[in-house]
Design a protein around this motif. Structure first.
Motif, PDB file in Angstrom:
ATOM      1  N   ALA A  50       0.816  -1.223   0.000  1.00  0.00           N
ATOM      2  CA  ALA A  50       0.000   0.000   0.000  1.00  0.00           C
ATOM      3  C   ALA A  50       0.845   1.267   0.000  1.00  0.00           C
ATOM      4  O   ALA A  50       0.411   2.296  -0.506  1.00  0.00           O
ATOM      5  CB  ALA A  50      -0.942   0.008   1.194  1.00  0.00           C
ATOM      6  N   THR A  51       2.035   1.216   0.547  1.00  0.00           N
ATOM      7  CA  THR A  51       2.843   2.427   0.681  1.00  0.00           C
ATOM      8  C   THR A  51       3.769   2.667  -0.507  1.00  0.00           C
ATOM      9  O   THR A  51       4.577   3.588  -0.476  1.00  0.00           O
ATOM     10  CB  THR A  51       3.664   2.368   1.983  1.00  0.00           C
ATOM     11  N   TRP A  52       3.660   1.884  -1.558  1.00  0.00           N
ATOM     12  CA  TRP A  52       4.492   2.091  -2.757  1.00  0.00           C
ATOM     13  C   TRP A  52       4.101   3.356  -3.506  1.00  0.00           C
ATOM     14  O   TRP A  52       4.944   4.073  -4.006  1.00  0.00           O
ATOM     15  CB  TRP A  52       4.374   0.905  -3.696  1.00  0.00           C
ATOM     16  N   SER A  53       2.825   3.601  -3.586  1.00  0.00           N
ATOM     17  CA  SER A  53       2.332   4.722  -4.379  1.00  0.00           C
ATOM     18  C   SER A  53       2.511   6.047  -3.637  1.00  0.00           C
ATOM     19  O   SER A  53       2.209   6.157  -2.447  1.00  0.00           O
ATOM     20  CB  SER A  53       0.851   4.517  -4.692  1.00  0.00           C
ATOM     21  N   LYS A  54       2.960   7.053  -4.368  1.00  0.00           N
ATOM     22  CA  LYS A  54       3.124   8.372  -3.748  1.00  0.00           C
ATOM     23  C   LYS A  54       1.765   8.974  -3.382  1.00  0.00           C
ATOM     24  O   LYS A  54       1.651   9.723  -2.425  1.00  0.00           O
ATOM     25  CB  LYS A  54       3.906   9.309  -4.654  1.00  0.00           C
ATOM     26  N   HIS A  55       0.723   8.601  -4.131  1.00  0.00           N
ATOM     27  CA  HIS A  55      -0.621   9.099  -3.836  1.00  0.00           C
ATOM     28  C   HIS A  55      -1.142   8.515  -2.520  1.00  0.00           C
ATOM     29  O   HIS A  55      -1.762   9.230  -1.729  1.00  0.00           O
ATOM     30  CB  HIS A  55      -1.581   8.764  -4.978  1.00  0.00           C
ATOM     31  N   THR A  56      -0.859   7.234  -2.310  1.00  0.00           N
ATOM     32  CA  THR A  56      -1.269   6.594  -1.059  1.00  0.00           C
ATOM     33  C   THR A  56      -0.517   7.198   0.114  1.00  0.00           C
ATOM     34  O   THR A  56      -1.106   7.468   1.161  1.00  0.00           O
ATOM     35  CB  THR A  56      -1.037   5.078  -1.121  1.00  0.00           C
ATOM     36  N   ARG A  57       0.778   7.409  -0.048  1.00  0.00           N
ATOM     37  CA  ARG A  57       1.569   8.021   1.022  1.00  0.00           C
ATOM     38  C   ARG A  57       1.066   9.426   1.330  1.00  0.00           C
ATOM     39  O   ARG A  57       0.989   9.827   2.495  1.00  0.00           O
ATOM     40  CB  ARG A  57       3.050   8.030   0.655  1.00  0.00           C
ATOM     41  N   ALA A  58       0.705  10.184   0.297  1.00  0.00           N
ATOM     42  CA  ALA A  58       0.180  11.543   0.510  1.00  0.00           C
ATOM     43  C   ALA A  58      -1.162  11.491   1.244  1.00  0.00           C
ATOM     44  O   ALA A  58      -1.421  12.306   2.139  1.00  0.00           O
ATOM     45  CB  ALA A  58       0.032  12.263  -0.830  1.00  0.00           C
ATOM     46  N   PHE A  59      -2.013  10.537   0.874  1.00  0.00           N
ATOM     47  CA  PHE A  59      -3.302  10.377   1.539  1.00  0.00           C
ATOM     48  C   PHE A  59      -3.105  10.023   3.011  1.00  0.00           C
ATOM     49  O   PHE A  59      -3.750  10.600   3.892  1.00  0.00           O
ATOM     50  CB  PHE A  59      -4.117   9.289   0.830  1.00  0.00           C
ATOM     51  N   MET A  60      -2.184   9.092   3.278  1.00  0.00           N
ATOM     52  CA  MET A  60      -1.908   8.691   4.661  1.00  0.00           C
ATOM     53  C   MET A  60      -1.326   9.863   5.451  1.00  0.00           C
ATOM     54  O   MET A  60      -1.665  10.055   6.622  1.00  0.00           O
ATOM     55  CB  MET A  60      -0.967   7.483   4.683  1.00  0.00           C
ATOM     56  N   SER A  61      -0.487  10.641   4.820  1.00  0.00           N
ATOM     57  CA  SER A  61       0.100  11.810   5.472  1.00  0.00           C
ATOM     58  C   SER A  61      -0.969  12.848   5.820  1.00  0.00           C
ATOM     59  O   SER A  61      -0.949  13.436   6.904  1.00  0.00           O
ATOM     60  CB  SER A  61       1.162  12.424   4.572  1.00  0.00           C
ATOM     61  N   ALA A  62      -1.914  13.049   4.906  1.00  0.00           N
ATOM     62  CA  ALA A  62      -3.004  14.002   5.166  1.00  0.00           C
ATOM     63  C   ALA A  62      -3.863  13.539   6.337  1.00  0.00           C
ATOM     64  O   ALA A  62      -4.260  14.349   7.183  1.00  0.00           O
ATOM     65  CB  ALA A  62      -3.859  14.172   3.921  1.00  0.00           C
ATOM     66  N   LEU A  63      -4.139  12.244   6.395  1.00  0.00           N
ATOM     67  CA  LEU A  63      -4.915  11.720   7.525  1.00  0.00           C
ATOM     68  C   LEU A  63      -4.135  11.862   8.830  1.00  0.00           C
ATOM     69  O   LEU A  63      -4.703  12.169   9.875  1.00  0.00           O
ATOM     70  CB  LEU A  63      -5.275  10.249   7.294  1.00  0.00           C
ATOM     71  N   GLU A  64      -2.818  11.650   8.764  1.00  0.00           N
ATOM     72  CA  GLU A  64      -2.000  11.784   9.966  1.00  0.00           C
ATOM     73  C   GLU A  64      -1.982  13.235  10.456  1.00  0.00           C
ATOM     74  O   GLU A  64      -2.080  13.484  11.657  1.00  0.00           O
ATOM     75  CB  GLU A  64      -0.583  11.295   9.682  1.00  0.00           C
ATOM     76  N   GLN A  65      -1.881  14.177   9.531  1.00  0.00           N
ATOM     77  CA  GLN A  65      -1.884  15.590   9.921  1.00  0.00           C
ATOM     78  C   GLN A  65      -3.229  16.001  10.517  1.00  0.00           C
ATOM     79  O   GLN A  65      -3.293  16.903  11.352  1.00  0.00           O
ATOM     80  CB  GLN A  65      -1.550  16.468   8.717  1.00  0.00           C
ATOM     81  N   ALA A  66      -4.296  15.328  10.096  1.00  0.00           N
ATOM     82  CA  ALA A  66      -5.631  15.606  10.637  1.00  0.00           C
ATOM     83  C   ALA A  66      -5.908  14.796  11.903  1.00  0.00           C
ATOM     84  O   ALA A  66      -7.026  14.820  12.411  1.00  0.00           O
ATOM     85  CB  ALA A  66      -6.690  15.296   9.577  1.00  0.00           C
ATOM     86  N   HIS A  67      -4.893  14.082  12.396  1.00  0.00           N
ATOM     87  CA  HIS A  67      -5.010  13.245  13.595  1.00  0.00           C
ATOM     88  C   HIS A  67      -6.074  12.166  13.422  1.00  0.00           C
ATOM     89  O   HIS A  67      -6.834  11.867  14.345  1.00  0.00           O
ATOM     90  CB  HIS A  67      -5.302  14.097  14.832  1.00  0.00           C
ATOM     91  N   ARG A  68      -6.137  11.585  12.222  1.00  0.00           N
ATOM     92  CA  ARG A  68      -7.114  10.542  11.911  1.00  0.00           C
ATOM     93  C   ARG A  68      -6.444   9.189  11.694  1.00  0.00           C
ATOM     94  O   ARG A  68      -7.036   8.295  11.114  1.00  0.00           O
ATOM     95  CB  ARG A  68      -7.922  10.911  10.656  1.00  0.00           C
ATOM     96  N   VAL A  69      -5.177   9.038  12.144  1.00  0.00           N
ATOM     97  CA  VAL A  69      -4.466   7.754  12.065  1.00  0.00           C
ATOM     98  C   VAL A  69      -4.332   7.210  13.474  1.00  0.00           C
ATOM     99  O   VAL A  69      -3.860   7.905  14.375  1.00  0.00           O
ATOM    100  CB  VAL A  69      -3.075   7.913  11.407  1.00  0.00           C
ATOM    101  N   ILE A  70      -4.756   5.957  13.651  1.00  0.00           N
ATOM    102  CA  ILE A  70      -4.708   5.327  14.960  1.00  0.00           C
ATOM    103  C   ILE A  70      -3.804   4.098  14.877  1.00  0.00           C
ATOM    104  O   ILE A  70      -4.142   3.119  14.209  1.00  0.00           O
ATOM    105  CB  ILE A  70      -6.116   4.940  15.434  1.00  0.00           C
ATOM    106  N   PRO A  71      -2.625   4.146  15.530  1.00  0.00           N
ATOM    107  CA  PRO A  71      -1.721   2.994  15.499  1.00  0.00           C
ATOM    108  C   PRO A  71      -2.187   1.911  16.469  1.00  0.00           C
ATOM    109  O   PRO A  71      -2.520   2.198  17.619  1.00  0.00           O
ATOM    110  CB  PRO A  71      -0.378   3.582  15.920  1.00  0.00           C
ATOM    111  N   LEU A  72      -2.194   0.673  16.000  1.00  0.00           N
ATOM    112  CA  LEU A  72      -2.599  -0.469  16.815  1.00  0.00           C
ATOM    113  C   LEU A  72      -1.517  -1.539  16.776  1.00  0.00           C
ATOM    114  O   LEU A  72      -1.808  -2.722  16.670  1.00  0.00           O
ATOM    115  CB  LEU A  72      -3.918  -1.065  16.290  1.00  0.00           C
ATOM    116  N   PHE A  73      -0.265  -1.143  16.842  1.00  0.00           N
ATOM    117  CA  PHE A  73       0.823  -2.109  16.709  1.00  0.00           C
ATOM    118  C   PHE A  73       1.945  -1.801  17.694  1.00  0.00           C
ATOM    119  O   PHE A  73       2.103  -0.661  18.130  1.00  0.00           O
ATOM    120  CB  PHE A  73       1.359  -2.139  15.275  1.00  0.00           C
ATOM    121  N   ASP A  74       2.712  -2.846  18.026  1.00  0.00           N
ATOM    122  CA  ASP A  74       3.895  -2.704  18.857  1.00  0.00           C
ATOM    123  C   ASP A  74       5.159  -2.852  18.013  1.00  0.00           C
ATOM    124  O   ASP A  74       6.106  -2.105  18.178  1.00  0.00           O
ATOM    125  CB  ASP A  74       3.907  -3.763  19.968  1.00  0.00           C
ATOM    126  N   ASP A  75       5.162  -3.843  17.151  1.00  0.00           N
ATOM    127  CA  ASP A  75       6.330  -4.115  16.318  1.00  0.00           C
ATOM    128  C   ASP A  75       6.129  -3.531  14.929  1.00  0.00           C
ATOM    129  O   ASP A  75       5.966  -2.347  14.785  1.00  0.00           O
ATOM    130  CB  ASP A  75       6.572  -5.625  16.236  1.00  0.00           C
TER     131      ASP A  75
END
Length: 86
Positions: free
Chosen positions: A25-50
């Protein structure tokens, strides 16, 4: 029906827009930009340790949220009760 994403987070399956493998999923620059926009909007929730293995895009009330999980896409698919494509 509900789906457990990890770390005591459960979402309604109707709110899931997509479940994506983090390796591809992170290969595409468009996907990375979308994920970055969600992160800046505080809409990313991490559910991982490793290492994160999947990301789950949900929309509830018109607001998109991205959950990043240590569970694989195959595990989430099995938990959802959906048929596994061959």
């Amino acid at each position: 029906m509900y789906l457990h994403l990890g770390r005591d987070v459960i979402v309604h399956t109707d709110s899931i827009l997509g479940i994506y493998d983090m390796d591809t999923a992170t290969w595409s620059k468009h996907t990375r930009a979308f994920m970055s926009a969600l992160e800046q909007a505080h809409r990313v929730i991490p559910l991982f340790d490793d290492l994160p293995k999947s990301c789950i895009l949900c929309e509830e009330g018109g607001i998109a949220t991205l959950y990043i999980s240590q569970l694989s896409t195959a595990t989430l698919l099995r938990r959802s009760g959906q048929p596994i494509p061959e």
